[in-house]
Design a protein around this motif. Structure first.
Motif, short mmCIF file in Angstrom:
data_model
loop_
_atom_site.label_atom_id
_atom_site.label_comp_id
_atom_site.label_asym_id
_atom_site.label_seq_id
_atom_site.Cartn_x
_atom_site.Cartn_y
_atom_site.Cartn_z
N ASN A 197 -20.84 99.96 0.28
CA ASN A 197 -19.77 100.10 -0.70
C ASN A 197 -19.92 99.16 -1.88
OD1 ASN A 197 -17.40 101.48 -1.46
ND2 ASN A 197 -16.12 99.76 -0.78
N GLN A 198 -21.07 98.51 -1.99
CA GLN A 198 -21.30 97.62 -3.12
C GLN A 198 -21.49 98.45 -4.40
OE1 GLN A 198 -24.54 95.05 -2.06
NE2 GLN A 198 -23.34 93.93 -0.52
N ARG A 199 -21.12 97.87 -5.54
CA ARG A 199 -21.08 98.62 -6.81
C ARG A 199 -21.90 97.93 -7.89
NH1 ARG A 199 -15.67 101.42 -6.93
NH2 ARG A 199 -14.78 101.15 -4.87
N ASN A 200 -22.21 98.71 -8.96
CA ASN A 200 -22.84 98.09 -10.12
C ASN A 200 -21.76 97.41 -10.96
OD1 ASN A 200 -21.51 100.15 -11.52
ND2 ASN A 200 -23.35 101.40 -11.72
N TRP A 201 -22.16 96.81 -12.09
CA TRP A 201 -21.22 96.04 -12.91
C TRP A 201 -20.05 96.88 -13.40
CZ3 TRP A 201 -19.15 95.81 -17.78
CH2 TRP A 201 -18.61 94.58 -18.21
N GLU A 202 -20.35 98.07 -13.94
CA GLU A 202 -19.29 98.93 -14.47
C GLU A 202 -18.31 99.35 -13.39
OE1 GLU A 202 -22.49 99.32 -15.08
OE2 GLU A 202 -22.65 99.00 -17.24
N TRP A 253 -20.71 89.66 -9.46
CA TRP A 253 -20.40 90.10 -10.83
C TRP A 253 -19.27 89.28 -11.43
CZ3 TRP A 253 -24.29 92.54 -12.36
CH2 TRP A 253 -24.88 93.59 -11.66
N ILE A 254 -19.46 88.87 -12.69
CA ILE A 254 -18.38 88.25 -13.46
C ILE A 254 -18.29 89.00 -14.79
CG2 ILE A 254 -18.61 85.98 -12.38
CD1 ILE A 254 -20.26 85.07 -14.78
N GLY A 255 -17.31 88.63 -15.61
CA GLY A 255 -17.08 89.37 -16.85
C GLY A 255 -18.03 89.00 -17.97
N LEU A 256 -19.34 89.05 -17.71
CA LEU A 256 -20.36 88.68 -18.68
C LEU A 256 -21.41 89.79 -18.74
CD1 LEU A 256 -21.38 86.30 -20.53
CD2 LEU A 256 -22.76 85.58 -18.56
N ARG A 257 -21.82 90.14 -19.93
CA ARG A 257 -22.83 91.18 -20.08
C ARG A 257 -23.57 91.01 -21.40
NH1 ARG A 257 -19.16 96.57 -21.46
NH2 ARG A 257 -17.91 95.60 -23.09
N ALA A 258 -24.74 91.64 -21.49
CA ALA A 258 -25.54 91.57 -22.71
C ALA A 258 -25.12 92.69 -23.66
CB ALA A 258 -27.02 91.71 -22.38
N LYS A 306 -22.20 88.23 -23.94
CA LYS A 306 -20.80 88.14 -24.35
C LYS A 306 -19.89 88.29 -23.14
CE LYS A 306 -20.87 89.76 -29.17
NZ LYS A 306 -20.10 88.61 -29.70
N TRP A 307 -18.75 87.58 -23.20
CA TRP A 307 -17.72 87.76 -22.19
C TRP A 307 -16.92 89.01 -22.55
CZ3 TRP A 307 -18.24 84.98 -18.00
CH2 TRP A 307 -18.86 83.73 -18.07
N ILE A 308 -16.22 89.57 -21.56
CA ILE A 308 -15.48 90.79 -21.79
C ILE A 308 -14.28 90.62 -22.72
CG2 ILE A 308 -16.18 91.94 -19.67
CD1 ILE A 308 -13.61 91.00 -18.37
#
Length: 216
Positions: free
Chosen positions: A151-156, A195-200, A206-208
């Motif tokens: 049940n693990q998920r990707n970032w989105e 996962w945290i609220g950080l992405r490229a 950038k933070w979300i």
């Protein structure tokens, strides 16, 4: 003597008759001339009437065609109007159902918030800063989600799961919060991170919340 008188009488009678014939002939010639003129006028009138009749026939045909076209257009507009009426009814019903669903969701969400932040124990509600299972660290509440491998998920998907819980992936603006997030996120065998609220975004981290990553 008697014979001469007789001959004179005959001559005068013949001349009179001749004059009458000529006069009658003149009348007939005038009548013929008048009749000829009348015939020519009637012929001209007939031609004019024929032209007018042909024009009226053409106009009548054009009007019939126009009437047929207008009838077809009216039928199409009637059908379109009926379709729009039904569509309006459907949209009205859809809006009504959406409003009902929205109201139910608001009630359900409000009830969920009450149950989450003010759980009832023995008939008494005790309210806390965070919902059950979450940890409070001013000014936010945190939860570490550790699902099974299946049940693990990707970032989105992980972010969407947070949003269903009226939350979002965490933003870590300083070292204090960074240490706290690390503290509540234990190392589990087989998991290299979380996962945290950080992405490229366009080559920049950038933070979300839209801010740039400054603390590596």
């Amino acid at each position: 003597m008697g014979v001469c008188v007789y001959l004179a009488t005959v001559h005068e009678s013949t001349a009179r008759e001749l004059n009458q014939v000529k006069s009658h002939q003149k009348v007939l010639l005038e009548q013929n001339h008048n009749l000829t003129n009348l015939k020519n006028k009637l012929s001209s009138d007939y031609q004019n009437l024929t032209v007018q009749f042909n024009n009226l026939t053409a106009i009548s045909t054009a009007l019939k065609n126009k009437t047929t076209t207008l009838t077809a257009e009216n039928h199409n507009l009637t059908s379109l109007n009926e379709g729009l009426r039904k569509e309006r009814e459907n949209l009205t019903e859809l809006i009504k159902n959406m409003e009902k669903t929205w109201n139910e969701l608001n009630v359900s969400r409000s009830q969920w918030s009450i149950d989450a932040y003010c759980p009832k124990k023995a008939g008494v509600r005790n309210c806390t800063s965070c919902q059950k299972g979450w940890s409070h660290q001013s000014p936010s509440c945190y939860a570490y989600n550790n699902p099974a491998s299946s049940n693990q998920r990707n970032w989105e998907s992980a972010r969407e799961d947070c949003r269903t819980k009226n939350s979002d992936l965490t933003v870590v603006p300083d070292q204090t919060e960074k240490d706290y997030v690390k503290k509540i996120s234990p190392t589990t065998e087989g998991i290299q991170g979380y996962w945290i609220g950080l992405r490229a975004v366009e080559g920049r981290w950038k933070w979300i919340d839209g801010s740039d990553l400054t603390n590596q």
